[in-house]
Design a protein around this motif. Structure first.
Motif, PDB file in Angstrom:
ATOM      1  N   TYR A   1       0.841  -1.202   0.000  1.00 56.30           N
ATOM      2  CA  TYR A   1       0.000   0.000   0.000  1.00 56.30           C
ATOM      3  C   TYR A   1       0.877   1.254   0.000  1.00 56.30           C
ATOM      4  O   TYR A   1       0.560   2.238  -0.665  1.00 56.30           O
ATOM      5  CB  TYR A   1      -0.935  -0.007   1.219  1.00 56.30           C
ATOM      6  CG  TYR A   1      -2.035  -1.031   1.130  1.00 56.30           C
ATOM      7  CD1 TYR A   1      -2.987  -0.985   0.110  1.00 56.30           C
ATOM      8  CD2 TYR A   1      -2.129  -2.062   2.059  1.00 56.30           C
ATOM      9  CE1 TYR A   1      -3.998  -1.923   0.028  1.00 56.30           C
ATOM     10  CE2 TYR A   1      -3.137  -3.015   1.981  1.00 56.30           C
ATOM     11  CZ  TYR A   1      -4.066  -2.937   0.971  1.00 56.30           C
ATOM     12  OH  TYR A   1      -5.060  -3.872   0.885  1.00 56.30           O
ATOM     13  N   ARG A   2       1.964   1.202   0.770  1.00 56.56           N
ATOM     14  CA  ARG A   2       2.854   2.361   0.818  1.00 56.56           C
ATOM     15  C   ARG A   2       3.548   2.573  -0.527  1.00 56.56           C
ATOM     16  O   ARG A   2       3.722   3.704  -0.977  1.00 56.56           O
ATOM     17  CB  ARG A   2       3.901   2.178   1.926  1.00 56.56           C
ATOM     18  CG  ARG A   2       4.744   3.437   2.159  1.00 56.56           C
ATOM     19  CD  ARG A   2       5.483   3.364   3.455  1.00 56.56           C
ATOM     20  NE  ARG A   2       6.631   2.476   3.398  1.00 56.56           N
ATOM     21  CZ  ARG A   2       7.052   1.727   4.419  1.00 56.56           C
ATOM     22  NH1 ARG A   2       6.387   1.740   5.550  1.00 56.56           N
ATOM     23  NH2 ARG A   2       8.114   0.964   4.294  1.00 56.56           N
TER      24      ARG A   2
ATOM     25  N   ASP B   1       2.348   1.432  -3.348  1.00 53.05           N
ATOM     26  CA  ASP B   1       1.330   1.312  -4.402  1.00 53.05           C
ATOM     27  C   ASP B   1       1.759   0.245  -5.412  1.00 53.05           C
ATOM     28  O   ASP B   1       1.692   0.428  -6.627  1.00 53.05           O
ATOM     29  CB  ASP B   1       1.105   2.657  -5.100  1.00 53.05           C
ATOM     30  CG  ASP B   1      -0.134   2.616  -6.023  1.00 53.05           C
ATOM     31  OD1 ASP B   1      -1.026   1.778  -5.768  1.00 53.05           O
ATOM     32  OD2 ASP B   1      -0.183   3.403  -6.982  1.00 53.05           O
TER      33      ASP B   1
ATOM     34  N   SER C   1       0.994  11.732   2.724  1.00 53.86           N
ATOM     35  CA  SER C   1      -0.083  10.741   2.597  1.00 53.86           C
ATOM     36  C   SER C   1      -0.540  10.637   1.159  1.00 53.86           C
ATOM     37  O   SER C   1      -0.350  11.559   0.361  1.00 53.86           O
ATOM     38  CB  SER C   1      -1.266  11.119   3.494  1.00 53.86           C
ATOM     39  OG  SER C   1      -1.911  12.272   2.989  1.00 53.86           O
ATOM     40  N   GLN C   2      -1.128   9.479   0.820  1.00 55.99           N
ATOM     41  CA  GLN C   2      -1.694   9.253  -0.505  1.00 55.99           C
ATOM     42  C   GLN C   2      -2.924   8.373  -0.384  1.00 55.99           C
ATOM     43  O   GLN C   2      -3.070   7.615   0.580  1.00 55.99           O
ATOM     44  CB  GLN C   2      -0.674   8.605  -1.448  1.00 55.99           C
ATOM     45  CG  GLN C   2      -0.091   7.311  -0.935  1.00 55.99           C
ATOM     46  CD  GLN C   2       0.970   6.738  -1.867  1.00 55.99           C
ATOM     47  OE1 GLN C   2       1.143   7.215  -2.967  1.00 55.99           O
ATOM     48  NE2 GLN C   2       1.677   5.714  -1.404  1.00 55.99           N
TER      49      GLN C   2
ATOM     50  N   HIS D   1       5.023   8.495   6.303  1.00 56.25           N
ATOM     51  CA  HIS D   1       4.263   8.130   5.112  1.00 56.25           C
ATOM     52  C   HIS D   1       2.978   7.420   5.543  1.00 56.25           C
ATOM     53  O   HIS D   1       3.031   6.526   6.393  1.00 56.25           O
ATOM     54  CB  HIS D   1       5.051   7.197   4.185  1.00 56.25           C
ATOM     55  CG  HIS D   1       6.303   7.819   3.658  1.00 56.25           C
ATOM     56  ND1 HIS D   1       7.523   7.661   4.299  1.00 56.25           N
ATOM     57  CD2 HIS D   1       6.540   8.582   2.557  1.00 56.25           C
ATOM     58  CE1 HIS D   1       8.445   8.313   3.619  1.00 56.25           C
ATOM     59  NE2 HIS D   1       7.877   8.878   2.562  1.00 56.25           N
TER      60      HIS D   1
ATOM     61  N   ASP E   1      -0.653   5.664   3.925  1.00 58.72           N
ATOM     62  CA  ASP E   1      -1.421   5.213   2.757  1.00 58.72           C
ATOM     63  C   ASP E   1      -2.868   4.992   3.177  1.00 58.72           C
ATOM     64  O   ASP E   1      -3.135   4.301   4.177  1.00 58.72           O
ATOM     65  CB  ASP E   1      -0.867   3.910   2.188  1.00 58.72           C
ATOM     66  CG  ASP E   1       0.465   4.121   1.506  1.00 58.72           C
ATOM     67  OD1 ASP E   1       0.483   4.801   0.477  1.00 58.72           O
ATOM     68  OD2 ASP E   1       1.478   3.611   2.016  1.00 58.72           O
TER      69      ASP E   1
ATOM     70  N   GLN F   1      -6.464   3.564   1.646  1.00 57.44           N
ATOM     71  CA  GLN F   1      -7.078   2.826   0.523  1.00 57.44           C
ATOM     72  C   GLN F   1      -8.532   2.510   0.852  1.00 57.44           C
ATOM     73  O   GLN F   1      -8.858   2.141   1.977  1.00 57.44           O
ATOM     74  CB  GLN F   1      -6.347   1.520   0.226  1.00 57.44           C
ATOM     75  CG  GLN F   1      -7.030   0.719  -0.888  1.00 57.44           C
ATOM     76  CD  GLN F   1      -6.226  -0.471  -1.295  1.00 57.44           C
ATOM     77  OE1 GLN F   1      -5.204  -0.357  -1.935  1.00 57.44           O
ATOM     78  NE2 GLN F   1      -6.705  -1.659  -0.953  1.00 57.44           N
TER      79      GLN F   1
END
Length: 636
Positions: A90-91, A93, A535-536, A572, A574, A576
């Motif tokens: 997830y981090r 991607d 973050s994403q 960081h 993530d 989802q």
């Protein structure tokens, strides 16, 4: 990556007879590991413990080596590192590695015969693979490789559960991929596996069609094993039909191949010897010396290392030879070895063995024993019909129904049977009514809980909206006016005032996010991620939820991200969001210092209370040095 098309080839040879341990052993072999040496696992663990700063890719490579090396050996370590792979994917991607983690979790549960869990992970792998389509980072062939691997895994999974039609469906889904890339060996094995399944259901016509397709593609491949494998199964159909010409023509190429490779293909060679013996016993073409020679050679290979069904083929051939010689006691000795000791372990192939024993006992004059095995024939046919194999057993059912009509059933027995079914139907109706009342009561209680949660949520939403407006309109305006007044006074005050104003806007926005009300949860979480440094956000699936559920998940995400920033000191993060047919899952993972012994404090307790009315689940995976992954799952 473990090529599941190859695994399908090997496990398919034994069809439903393949054992779980064999399945895991094959995966380990193709992964480059043996049962007594874990060199790659040890070296990967040394790299992780070295203290050297690793890139995400290096760390992922180590996790992957450990996952592959511990499959079927160390369940706890395997599952732990699969979850580490998921968190890191997830981090990064990295969808391909995420699919790999789901796939290996499925294999591990498969090996433990936890079939529901295995099915769930394989289908999660399919969902991730679907999200890879259109992503330019992943070539089309990588996506197709994943699909064929997962389709094959699901086909084998259903095969082992005796769900033949479902197994055929997933094998057939893999076929267009094999054809697309010209994978002729995989096509051959797939057609062979499907033929074996049709044969197990008694549908010889469809089995013959699939065997012939397998032979056609196998010959085009030029692989001698692919040419022999389907012929070994097809010849049994022609022997059962009494078609000598087709049986000989089909058997000879396979016999020559397996004789030449009798050391490495010992089990298949034994089966071919049994088939050759039966061919030379066919009516009008009897050749007793050759039949006895083939049967004797097959018997010389019979030992406990062979699978039960292979030993059954050998002993049935020996029994037929003895019957032709009218040596009934010897025939009985071999025939008894062809059937399972317990009736509950019997398979469809036992039907022909029961008939053989009935014939032998008739010749020996033991009428009661003969009648016992005739009854077993009928019981076995009825059992398979009850288990939804009617289409594959249509011809045998005709025989069964004919025999049943010949039985003399008096009027009293019919009346008792009618009363029994009426009583059973009445009891069934009563049970259904009771179940309906219970279900309605549970649904009513759940509806009340959801209504209470909705009222609380609406009240909270109104209060937050008022507070957000007041903060923005009054206090925000006052800060703007104050900025104008002190612009010329002190340069150090302005940055602090700007930061205060920015924080005020962020707080008021998250108290009542207008983006959530206008464009939905996915868009709102995307904006939220943009506003949080490091973050994403990623969304998988077509996210369609009620406003109440969207607001609940948004609050959960906000709480989890704040926890990661304030308490875990994450750099960081993530976020989802994934929706499947039956549930929606919010995942927040970080590289912070993990959750301590307090279990996450009030923040996680608040989340549990928010999702409780929806019967939601909260799952936490946290390690001191590898960050935290938290999954919030709500059923739809």
């Amino acid at each position: 990556m473990c090529n599941f098309a190859d695994m399908l080839k090997l496990t398919g040879i034994y069809r439903r007879l393949c054992l779980t341990t064999l399945f895991i052993a094959l995966c380990l072999t193709m992964s480059g590991y043996t049962d007594h040496r874990n060199t790659r696992v040890d070296s990967a663990l040394q790299v992780l413990k070295s203290g050297r700063k690793l890139t995400d890719k290096e760390r992922m490579d180590c996790y992957y080596q450990i996952v592959r090396g511990t499959l079927g050996k160390d369940s706890k370590m395997h599952d732990d590192y699969c979850h580490k792979m998921l968190a890191l994917s997830y981090r990064m991607d990295a969808k391909n590695m995420r699919e790999n983690a789901f796939y290996h979790l499925g294999l591990q549960h498969y090996g433990r015969e936890e079939y529901e869990a295995a099915e769930r992970y394989f289908k999660m792998g399919l969902a991730v693979t679907d999200s890879m389509r259109g992503d330019k980072r992943y070539p089309e062939q990588d996506v197709d490789d994943n699909l064929s691997q997962l389709y094959g895994a699901l086909g084998n999974l259903y095969n082992l559960q005796d769900k033949a039609l479902l197994a055929i469906e997933y094998y057939q889904k893999a076929l267009p991929i094999f054809e697309k890339y010209g994978w002729q060996q995989s096509q051959t094995v797939l057609h062979h596996n499907v033929a074996e399944l049709w044969l197990s259901m008694g549908n010889n016509q469809k089995a013959e069609q699939e065997y012939l397709r397998a032979i056609e593609v196998g010959e085009a491949s030029g692989d001698s094993l692919m040419m022999a494998l389907p012929r070994k199964g097809l010849v049994k159909i022609y022997i059962d039909e009494g078609n000598y010409e087709k049986a000989v023509k089909t058997a000879m190429p396979a016999y020559r191949y397996y004789r030449h490779h009798r050391q490495e293909e010992r089990s298949d060679y034994a089966e071919m010897l049994a088939s050759m013996a039966k061919i030379h016993l066919m009516d009008g073409h009897e050749d007793m010396p050759r039949a006895k020679a083939f049967a004797s050679e097959a018997l010389s290979l019979d030992d406990d290392e062979l699978m039960f069904e292979t030993r059954g083929e050998i002993n049935s051939a020996a029994a037929l030879v003895a019957m032709k010689e009218r040596n009934w006691k010897q025939a009985l000795h071999y025939a008894l070895k062809t059937v399972h000791e317990r009736d509950e372990d019997a398979t469809y192939s036992d039907v022909s063995c029961y008939r053989l024993l009935a014939d032998i006992y008739t010749e020996l004059g033991e009428k009661e024993k003969a009648r016992e095995y005739i009854n077993k024939v009928y019981q076995m046919m009825e059992r398979f019909a009850t288990d939804h194999y009617q289409s594959g057993l249509s011809q045998m059912e005709v025989v069964y129904e004919t025999e049943k009509k010949e039985a003399q059933i008096d009027a009293l027995a019919k009346e008792q049977r009618l009363y029994f079914w009426l009583l059973t139907a009445s009891a069934g109706i009563v049970l259904m009514l009771i179940a309906l009342v219970i279900i309605r009561h549970i649904a009513h209680q759940r509806q009340k809980a959801l209504l209470a949660a909705r009222v609380a949520l609406e009240t909270e939403t109104k209060e937050r909206r008022i507070l957000a407006r007041d903060l923005h309109d009054s206090l925000g305006g006052m800060l703007s006016l104050l900025r104008l007044k002190i612009e010329a006074e002190d340069d150090d005050v302005l940055p602090l005032l700007d930061a205060t104003h920015t924080e005020l806007r962020r707080v008021s926005h998250h108290l009542m996010p207008e983006e959530l009300l206008r464009n939905g949860l996915a868009s709102s979480l995307h904006d939220f991620a943009v506003s949080v440094p490091g973050s994403q956000f990623h969304a998988i699936g077509d996210i369609r939820l009620s406003k109440e559920m969207e607001l609940t998940l948004y609050r959960c995400a906000y709480e989890l991200v704040n926890n990661a920033m304030k308490h875990a000191q994450a750099k960081h993060i993530d976020i989802q969001l994934m929706q499947t047919d039956g549930e929606v899952t919010l995942t927040v993972s970080d590289d912070g210092k993990g959750i301590g012994n307090n279990g996450g404090g009030m923040g996680l307790q608040n989340i549990r209370e928010r999702i409780e009315p929806y019967r939601g689940a909260l799952r936490i995976v946290s390690n001191e040095h590898d960050g935290t992954e938290i999954n919030v799952t709500l059923p739809l």
